[in-house]
Design a protein around this motif. Structure first.
Motif, PDB file in Angstrom:
ATOM      1  N   ALA A 234      46.943 -38.321  39.751  1.00 49.63           N
ATOM      2  CA  ALA A 234      46.099 -38.202  40.939  1.00 49.63           C
ATOM      3  C   ALA A 234      46.389 -36.893  41.661  1.00 49.63           C
ATOM      4  CB  ALA A 234      46.331 -39.390  41.865  1.00 49.63           C
ATOM      5  N   SER A 235      45.380 -36.335  42.282  1.00 45.53           N
ATOM      6  CA  SER A 235      45.558 -35.095  43.035  1.00 45.53           C
ATOM      7  C   SER A 235      46.128 -35.406  44.413  1.00 45.53           C
ATOM      8  CB  SER A 235      44.220 -34.366  43.171  1.00 45.53           C
ATOM      9  OG  SER A 235      43.285 -35.161  43.871  1.00 45.53           O
ATOM     10  N   PHE A 236      46.731 -34.405  45.026  1.00 45.18           N
ATOM     11  CA  PHE A 236      47.294 -34.588  46.365  1.00 45.18           C
ATOM     12  C   PHE A 236      47.225 -33.276  47.128  1.00 45.18           C
ATOM     13  CE2 PHE A 236      50.775 -33.491  43.503  1.00 45.18           C
ATOM     14  CZ  PHE A 236      51.375 -32.429  44.154  1.00 45.18           C
ATOM     15  N   LYS A 237      47.338 -33.375  48.456  1.00 46.74           N
ATOM     16  CA  LYS A 237      47.365 -32.215  49.335  1.00 46.74           C
ATOM     17  C   LYS A 237      48.511 -32.394  50.313  1.00 46.74           C
ATOM     18  CE  LYS A 237      42.338 -31.535  49.125  1.00 46.74           C
ATOM     19  NZ  LYS A 237      41.084 -31.433  49.921  1.00 46.74           N
ATOM     20  N   LEU A 238      49.372 -31.412  50.396  1.00 43.15           N
ATOM     21  CA  LEU A 238      50.535 -31.497  51.267  1.00 43.15           C
ATOM     22  C   LEU A 238      50.613 -30.299  52.200  1.00 43.15           C
ATOM     23  CD1 LEU A 238      53.421 -32.648  48.885  1.00 43.15           C
ATOM     24  CD2 LEU A 238      52.205 -34.021  50.577  1.00 43.15           C
ATOM     25  N   ASP A 239      51.091 -30.546  53.415  1.00 44.21           N
ATOM     26  CA  ASP A 239      51.381 -29.490  54.376  1.00 44.21           C
ATOM     27  C   ASP A 239      52.876 -29.413  54.577  1.00 44.21           C
ATOM     28  OD1 ASP A 239      48.784 -28.711  54.848  1.00 44.21           O
ATOM     29  OD2 ASP A 239      48.486 -30.111  56.516  1.00 44.21           O
ATOM     30  N   VAL A 240      53.434 -28.230  54.396  1.00 41.10           N
ATOM     31  CA  VAL A 240      54.857 -27.994  54.591  1.00 41.10           C
ATOM     32  C   VAL A 240      55.028 -27.252  55.913  1.00 41.10           C
ATOM     33  CG1 VAL A 240      56.903 -26.809  53.715  1.00 41.10           C
ATOM     34  CG2 VAL A 240      55.318 -27.923  52.114  1.00 41.10           C
ATOM     35  N   TRP A 241      55.737 -27.888  56.848  1.00 40.16           N
ATOM     36  CA  TRP A 241      55.928 -27.332  58.190  1.00 40.16           C
ATOM     37  C   TRP A 241      57.274 -26.646  58.295  1.00 40.16           C
ATOM     38  CZ3 TRP A 241      51.925 -27.433  61.567  1.00 40.16           C
ATOM     39  CH2 TRP A 241      50.893 -28.328  61.303  1.00 40.16           C
ATOM     40  N   THR A 242      57.289 -25.486  58.966  1.00 38.66           N
ATOM     41  CA  THR A 242      58.527 -24.726  59.139  1.00 38.66           C
ATOM     42  C   THR A 242      58.616 -24.202  60.564  1.00 38.66           C
ATOM     43  OG1 THR A 242      57.727 -22.470  58.691  1.00 38.66           O
ATOM     44  CG2 THR A 242      58.138 -23.889  56.781  1.00 38.66           C
ATOM     45  N   GLN A 243      59.797 -23.686  60.904  1.00 37.11           N
ATOM     46  CA  GLN A 243      59.916 -22.909  62.131  1.00 37.11           C
ATOM     47  C   GLN A 243      59.189 -21.590  61.913  1.00 37.11           C
ATOM     48  OE1 GLN A 243      61.305 -23.859  65.141  1.00 37.11           O
ATOM     49  NE2 GLN A 243      61.273 -25.836  64.079  1.00 37.11           N
ATOM     50  N   PRO A 244      58.612 -21.006  62.965  1.00 35.59           N
ATOM     51  CA  PRO A 244      57.818 -19.775  62.790  1.00 35.59           C
ATOM     52  C   PRO A 244      58.553 -18.653  62.065  1.00 35.59           C
ATOM     53  CG  PRO A 244      57.550 -20.631  65.007  1.00 35.59           C
ATOM     54  CD  PRO A 244      58.641 -21.444  64.370  1.00 35.59           C
ATOM     55  N   ASP A 245      59.834 -18.462  62.409  1.00 34.43           N
ATOM     56  CA  ASP A 245      60.582 -17.353  61.810  1.00 34.43           C
ATOM     57  C   ASP A 245      61.128 -17.673  60.428  1.00 34.43           C
ATOM     58  OD1 ASP A 245      62.355 -19.218  62.731  1.00 34.43           O
ATOM     59  OD2 ASP A 245      63.713 -17.796  63.706  1.00 34.43           O
ATOM     60  N   GLU A 246      60.892 -18.894  59.933  1.00 36.14           N
ATOM     61  CA  GLU A 246      61.366 -19.266  58.602  1.00 36.14           C
ATOM     62  C   GLU A 246      60.231 -19.453  57.595  1.00 36.14           C
ATOM     63  OE1 GLU A 246      63.730 -22.733  59.181  1.00 36.14           O
ATOM     64  OE2 GLU A 246      65.370 -21.646  60.166  1.00 36.14           O
ATOM     65  N   LEU A 247      59.001 -19.179  58.015  1.00 33.24           N
ATOM     66  CA  LEU A 247      57.837 -19.375  57.150  1.00 33.24           C
ATOM     67  C   LEU A 247      57.955 -18.560  55.870  1.00 33.24           C
ATOM     68  CD1 LEU A 247      54.973 -20.518  56.678  1.00 33.24           C
ATOM     69  CD2 LEU A 247      54.082 -18.541  57.936  1.00 33.24           C
ATOM     70  N   ALA A 248      58.246 -17.273  55.996  1.00 36.11           N
ATOM     71  CA  ALA A 248      58.316 -16.396  54.817  1.00 36.11           C
ATOM     72  C   ALA A 248      59.424 -16.827  53.869  1.00 36.11           C
ATOM     73  CB  ALA A 248      58.524 -14.946  55.259  1.00 36.11           C
ATOM     74  N   LEU A 249      60.583 -17.221  54.407  1.00 39.58           N
ATOM     75  CA  LEU A 249      61.712 -17.616  53.571  1.00 39.58           C
ATOM     76  C   LEU A 249      61.399 -18.898  52.800  1.00 39.58           C
ATOM     77  CD1 LEU A 249      64.632 -17.331  52.647  1.00 39.58           C
ATOM     78  CD2 LEU A 249      65.329 -18.584  54.710  1.00 39.58           C
ATOM     79  N   VAL A 250      60.855 -19.901  53.485  1.00 35.06           N
ATOM     80  CA  VAL A 250      60.513 -21.157  52.826  1.00 35.06           C
ATOM     81  C   VAL A 250      59.452 -20.917  51.756  1.00 35.06           C
ATOM     82  CG1 VAL A 250      59.508 -23.462  53.137  1.00 35.06           C
ATOM     83  CG2 VAL A 250      61.137 -22.565  54.817  1.00 35.06           C
ATOM     84  N   LYS A 251      58.472 -20.080  52.062  1.00 37.49           N
ATOM     85  CA  LYS A 251      57.427 -19.779  51.079  1.00 37.49           C
ATOM     86  C   LYS A 251      58.025 -19.133  49.827  1.00 37.49           C
ATOM     87  CE  LYS A 251      53.458 -16.897  50.040  1.00 37.49           C
ATOM     88  NZ  LYS A 251      52.641 -15.729  50.441  1.00 37.49           N
ATOM     89  N   SER A 252      58.913 -18.164  50.027  1.00 41.18           N
ATOM     90  CA  SER A 252      59.481 -17.447  48.878  1.00 41.18           C
ATOM     91  C   SER A 252      60.250 -18.396  47.952  1.00 41.18           C
ATOM     92  CB  SER A 252      60.397 -16.317  49.358  1.00 41.18           C
ATOM     93  OG  SER A 252      61.546 -16.830  50.019  1.00 41.18           O
ATOM     94  N   LYS A 253      60.962 -19.363  48.544  1.00 43.24           N
ATOM     95  CA  LYS A 253      61.716 -20.314  47.726  1.00 43.24           C
ATOM     96  C   LYS A 253      60.782 -21.256  46.969  1.00 43.24           C
ATOM     97  CE  LYS A 253      65.948 -20.263  50.488  1.00 43.24           C
ATOM     98  NZ  LYS A 253      66.901 -21.068  51.296  1.00 43.24           N
ATOM     99  N   LEU A 254      59.678 -21.637  47.596  1.00 45.57           N
ATOM    100  CA  LEU A 254      58.711 -22.504  46.926  1.00 45.57           C
ATOM    101  C   LEU A 254      58.002 -21.760  45.800  1.00 45.57           C
ATOM    102  CD1 LEU A 254      57.379 -24.354  50.063  1.00 45.57           C
ATOM    103  CD2 LEU A 254      58.230 -25.491  48.013  1.00 45.57           C
ATOM    104  N   VAL A 255      57.676 -20.497  46.027  1.00 48.59           N
ATOM    105  CA  VAL A 255      57.023 -19.690  44.994  1.00 48.59           C
ATOM    106  C   VAL A 255      57.965 -19.486  43.811  1.00 48.59           C
ATOM    107  CG1 VAL A 255      56.082 -17.409  44.467  1.00 48.59           C
ATOM    108  CG2 VAL A 255      55.438 -18.534  46.595  1.00 48.59           C
ATOM    109  N   GLU A 256      59.246 -19.276  44.098  1.00 52.41           N
ATOM    110  CA  GLU A 256      60.234 -19.133  43.031  1.00 52.41           C
ATOM    111  C   GLU A 256      60.299 -20.386  42.161  1.00 52.41           C
ATOM    112  OE1 GLU A 256      63.973 -18.224  44.766  1.00 52.41           O
ATOM    113  OE2 GLU A 256      63.382 -16.209  45.430  1.00 52.41           O
TER     114      GLU A 256
END
Length: 291
Positions: A211-233
């Protein structure tokens, strides 16, 4: 027929070019006779369908503009492809692309206001603040609301980072993404229920394998780029990313009053300089008819 008591939004304080601080903004909504006719229900349903179509267009237009601004060509191509698949008109996609590339002289700004108990924050990118402020004021006034001063709405929101994901594979795939996001430093992971960015429920897992799904990952404003980079990795590429104003205590509104407010949101999003419109209104499916 009775009249719903007036809802008063407190005046706002402290910003330039806005309404006097001595004003109180009052919205009256009239209610018709008890019961709903077939005509009323059909009219109400059509209004919601029209608003949903406009919201879809605005959602993709905003996502395209953000991707262009971040100079993320991969995301631009992915969002354009999704927009076309969703039926967004070609001219709308092209306009979003062109407007995003031709804004070198534009400056960002934030406007705040209220429509009754519904608080509104409008983020803009404009080369003419006076023109933009006038149009936002007119859109709010047409719905019975008003533009206020800095702080009159933002006190009810928290600034957050948001990464949106779409995937397939059912429960196992969803749980794997959630685990990586938490390890990456995310504040929370929630299932995306619609275009409203409101924390109204905990994430629910997909029941069926594949089944398909849609998720929102919430972060602190100054941690958005860091969390994204780890998820992309970890091979999780977001379909959208942005800084948002997330309502702390969403309010419910239903019936014709909801239609008026939804129409105002779409009128604001139609304005050329508007980037995002944030509000503290609950998603449609969580409302009651009595608000």
């Amino acid at each position: 027929a009775g009249v719903v008591p007036a809802v008063v939004a407190e005046p706002c304080i402290g910003a330039k070019h806005l309404l006097p601080t001595s004003a109180a903004y009052i919205v009256n909504f009239s209610r018709g006779l008890a019961g709903h006719s077939k005509y009323h229900n059909t009219k109400h349903r059509k209004a919601r369908q029209d608003a949903s179509k406009r919201s879809l267009v605005h959602q993709f237009s905003g996502a395209i503009r953000r991707a262009v601004r971040y100079k993320d060509e991969v995301m631009v191509k992915a969002i354009v492809a999704r927009a076309k698949k969703a039926g967004v008109p070609k001219e709308v996609v092209e306009k979003a692309l062109n407007n995003s590339k031709d804004n070198s002289n534009a400056q960002s700004d934030v406007y705040e206001g209220a429509i009754g108990s519904v608080l509104v924050i409008v983020e803009v990118l404009t080369d003419n603040r006076s023109r933009t402020a006038m149009k936002i004021r007119e859109a709010l006034k047409a719905a019975g609301g008003a533009m206020g001063t800095s702080g009159c709405a933002s006190w009810a929101f928290s600034r957050k980072g948001l990464l949106s994901f779409e995937g397939s594979g059912g429960r196992a795939a969803m749980e794997a993404l959630v685990e990586v996001a938490i390890d990456a430093g995310a504040d929370d992971v929630l299932e995306r229920r619609d275009e409203h960015l409101l924390d109204t429920a905990t994430a629910e897992t997909a029941e069926a394998d594949g089944a398909s799904f849609k998720l929102d990952v919430w972060t602190q404003p100054d941690e958005l780029a860091l969390v994204k980079s780890k998820l992309v990795e970890a091979a999780y590429e977001p379909v959208d990313e942005r800084l948002v104003f997330k309502a702390n205590q969403p309010v419910a509104l239903g019936g014709e009053k909801r239609d008026i407010v939804d129409a105002a949101f779409n009128d604001l999003r139609d304005l050329e300089d508007v980037e995002d419109v944030w509000h503290n209104l609950l998603p449609d499916e969580d409302e009651s008819e009595e608000a």
